[in-house]
Scaffold this motif. Structure first.
Motif, short mmCIF file in Angstrom:
data_model
loop_
_atom_site.label_atom_id
_atom_site.label_comp_id
_atom_site.label_asym_id
_atom_site.label_seq_id
_atom_site.Cartn_x
_atom_site.Cartn_y
_atom_site.Cartn_z
N LEU A 75 -40.15 0.25 54.74
CA LEU A 75 -39.49 -1.05 54.89
C LEU A 75 -40.41 -2.20 54.49
O LEU A 75 -41.63 -2.12 54.72
N PRO A 76 -39.86 -3.27 53.93
CA PRO A 76 -40.66 -4.49 53.75
C PRO A 76 -41.23 -4.91 55.10
O PRO A 76 -40.56 -4.83 56.13
N GLU A 77 -42.45 -5.37 55.11
CA GLU A 77 -43.12 -5.69 56.37
C GLU A 77 -42.33 -6.70 57.19
O GLU A 77 -42.30 -6.62 58.42
N ALA A 78 -41.66 -7.63 56.51
CA ALA A 78 -40.92 -8.67 57.22
C ALA A 78 -39.70 -8.12 57.96
O ALA A 78 -39.15 -8.80 58.83
N LYS A 79 -39.28 -6.89 57.64
CA LYS A 79 -38.09 -6.29 58.27
C LYS A 79 -38.45 -5.32 59.40
O LYS A 79 -37.57 -4.86 60.12
N ARG A 80 -39.71 -4.99 59.57
CA ARG A 80 -40.08 -3.91 60.48
C ARG A 80 -39.81 -4.25 61.94
O ARG A 80 -39.33 -3.41 62.70
N ALA A 81 -40.10 -5.45 62.35
CA ALA A 81 -39.89 -5.82 63.76
C ALA A 81 -38.40 -5.79 64.10
O ALA A 81 -38.01 -5.30 65.17
N ALA A 82 -37.55 -6.31 63.21
CA ALA A 82 -36.11 -6.31 63.46
C ALA A 82 -35.56 -4.88 63.49
O ALA A 82 -34.66 -4.57 64.28
N GLU A 110 -33.94 4.43 45.43
CA GLU A 110 -34.61 3.94 46.65
C GLU A 110 -34.28 2.48 46.93
O GLU A 110 -33.98 2.13 48.08
N PRO A 111 -34.28 1.58 45.92
CA PRO A 111 -33.92 0.19 46.21
C PRO A 111 -32.49 0.04 46.73
O PRO A 111 -32.24 -0.76 47.63
N ALA A 112 -31.56 0.80 46.18
CA ALA A 112 -30.17 0.70 46.65
C ALA A 112 -30.05 1.23 48.07
O ALA A 112 -29.35 0.64 48.91
N GLN A 113 -30.72 2.33 48.38
CA GLN A 113 -30.70 2.85 49.75
C GLN A 113 -31.33 1.85 50.72
O GLN A 113 -30.82 1.63 51.83
N MET A 114 -32.43 1.25 50.31
CA MET A 114 -33.09 0.30 51.19
C MET A 114 -32.22 -0.93 51.42
O MET A 114 -32.25 -1.54 52.50
N LEU A 116 -19.39 -5.66 47.29
CA LEU A 116 -20.04 -4.62 46.50
C LEU A 116 -20.49 -5.06 45.12
O LEU A 116 -21.39 -4.46 44.55
N ARG A 117 -19.87 -6.08 44.55
CA ARG A 117 -20.16 -6.40 43.16
C ARG A 117 -21.59 -6.86 42.93
O ARG A 117 -22.12 -6.69 41.83
N SER A 118 -22.23 -7.42 43.94
CA SER A 118 -23.61 -7.85 43.74
C SER A 118 -24.57 -6.67 43.72
O SER A 118 -25.76 -6.84 43.51
N SER A 119 -24.07 -5.46 43.97
CA SER A 119 -24.87 -4.24 43.82
C SER A 119 -24.10 -3.29 42.91
O SER A 119 -23.33 -2.45 43.38
N PRO A 120 -24.29 -3.40 41.60
CA PRO A 120 -23.53 -2.54 40.68
C PRO A 120 -23.69 -1.05 40.95
O PRO A 120 -22.75 -0.28 40.78
N GLU A 121 -24.87 -0.64 41.40
CA GLU A 121 -25.09 0.78 41.66
C GLU A 121 -24.23 1.27 42.81
O GLU A 121 -23.56 2.30 42.71
N LEU A 122 -24.20 0.53 43.92
CA LEU A 122 -23.36 0.93 45.05
C LEU A 122 -21.89 0.93 44.65
O LEU A 122 -21.13 1.84 45.00
N SER A 123 -21.48 -0.09 43.91
CA SER A 123 -20.09 -0.19 43.49
C SER A 123 -19.67 0.99 42.62
O SER A 123 -18.59 1.56 42.78
#
Length: 302
Positions: free
Chosen positions: A112-119, A195-199, A239-246
């Motif tokens: 995880l990005p460090e800024a997301k770990r506490a949340a 990995e970026p899409a999963q994250m 979903l459109r802002s993530s073409p891979e997920l879409s």
């Protein structure tokens, strides 16, 4: 931007059957409220296929299995859903380990990005989930589980979902039940994401846990009103802002299902086909894919 992120997270709940949510206590009963979700039909001289959009989790008390929906179901000789009959939990667990758990390498917290770990740690603590266990989850599995738990905490219940009622009614009427996909395939869709899409699935789930239920309330409200256009807007924004997920979760699957429908028209009979409502909305919907294959679908007015 925040609204887009939230809508993508809640949109996932309309795309996958997600039978792998953690067990929760049954939700309390609620007064009955009428709902009239959208229903379509595809037919030729000797075959009729009803297309019905489902919501995999609902709050108790929403009355949707009546009127035209019940009539179409009663006329049908078979039920087809995304997964068919619910998979055996004993089968799901090893598949979850195969596609959603990594016993070696960096932990999920470390990825995880460090800024997301506490949340992330706070979210796990709030749900009573052991961090040392969840840390071996792949990002997609952790993200979908957190989103699902947020909805269950708000009163949404898989046992009140559309598939649960349809499967029960089909079993009681001795109608054959089959699936368009397997649970292994559905896990595989997520596992195939980069990995970026999963994250992205995980970080958005963490960011919007407090708002997910309210947004899902809006989405269910549009489904209950038969507002396919409203659902399409939410799906497109989500979903459109993530073409891979879409592509992986929506467009590719809809194209395969349209091929299935076109082929099924060669066999006489009446079929009740029920898939996540997000698949029947928007420019990449099953109906749009059918039109590209010169197969007409028509919405049933009721």
């Amino acid at each position: 931007m925040l609204t887009k992120l939230l809508r993508r997270t809640t949109a996932l709940a309309l795309l996958l059957a997600a039978p792998f949510a953690f067990a929760q206590d049954p939700a309390p009963t609620a007064p009955t409220k009428d709902a009239d979700p959208a229903l379509w039909v595809v037919k030729d001289a000797d075959t009729t296929i009803y297309l019905f959009g489902t919501v995999h989790l609902l709050k108790p008390g929403l009355s949707w299995f009546d009127e035209a929906v019940k009539k179409a179901f009663d006329e049908s000789g078979e039920l087809v859903t995304e997964l068919g009959s619910p998979p055996d939990p004993a089968t799901v667990q090893p598949l979850m380990m195969k596609y959603g758990v990594s016993m070696t390498g960096p932990s999920l917290t470390e990825k995880l990005p460090e800024a997301k770990r506490a949340a992330f740690a706070k979210a796990l603590a709030d749900f009573g989930l052991p961090q040392n266990v969840i840390d071996r989850f792949d990002p997609w599995l952790a993200g979908t589980q957190l989103s699902m738990l947020a909805l269950v905490k708000a009163g949404y219940d898989p046992k009140s979902g559309v598939e649960e009622a349809l499967h029960g009614a089909a079993a009681a009427a001795k109608k054959p039940i089959s699936g368009l996909e397997t649970i292994e395939q559905q896990f595989g869709f997520f596992d195939s994401l980069s990995e970026p899409a999963q994250m992205l699935v995980l970080t958005e789930a963490v960011d919007k846990l407090d708002s997910a239920a309210a947004e899902f309330d809006k989405l269910v409200g549009e489904w209950a009103e038969g507002d396919a256009e409203g659902l399409a807007v939410m799906m497109n924004v989500g979903l459109r802002s993530s073409p891979e997920l879409s592509k992986v979760l929506l467009a590719d699957r809809n194209a395969r299902w349209a091929d299935w429908i076109k082929t099924r028209l060669d066999k006489p009979g009446v079929v009740f086909l029920a898939v996540g409502a997000g698949h029947l909305a928007g420019s990449d919907s099953v109906q749009a894919m059918l039109a590209k294959r010169s197969v007409k679908s028509e919405r049933i007015a009721y």
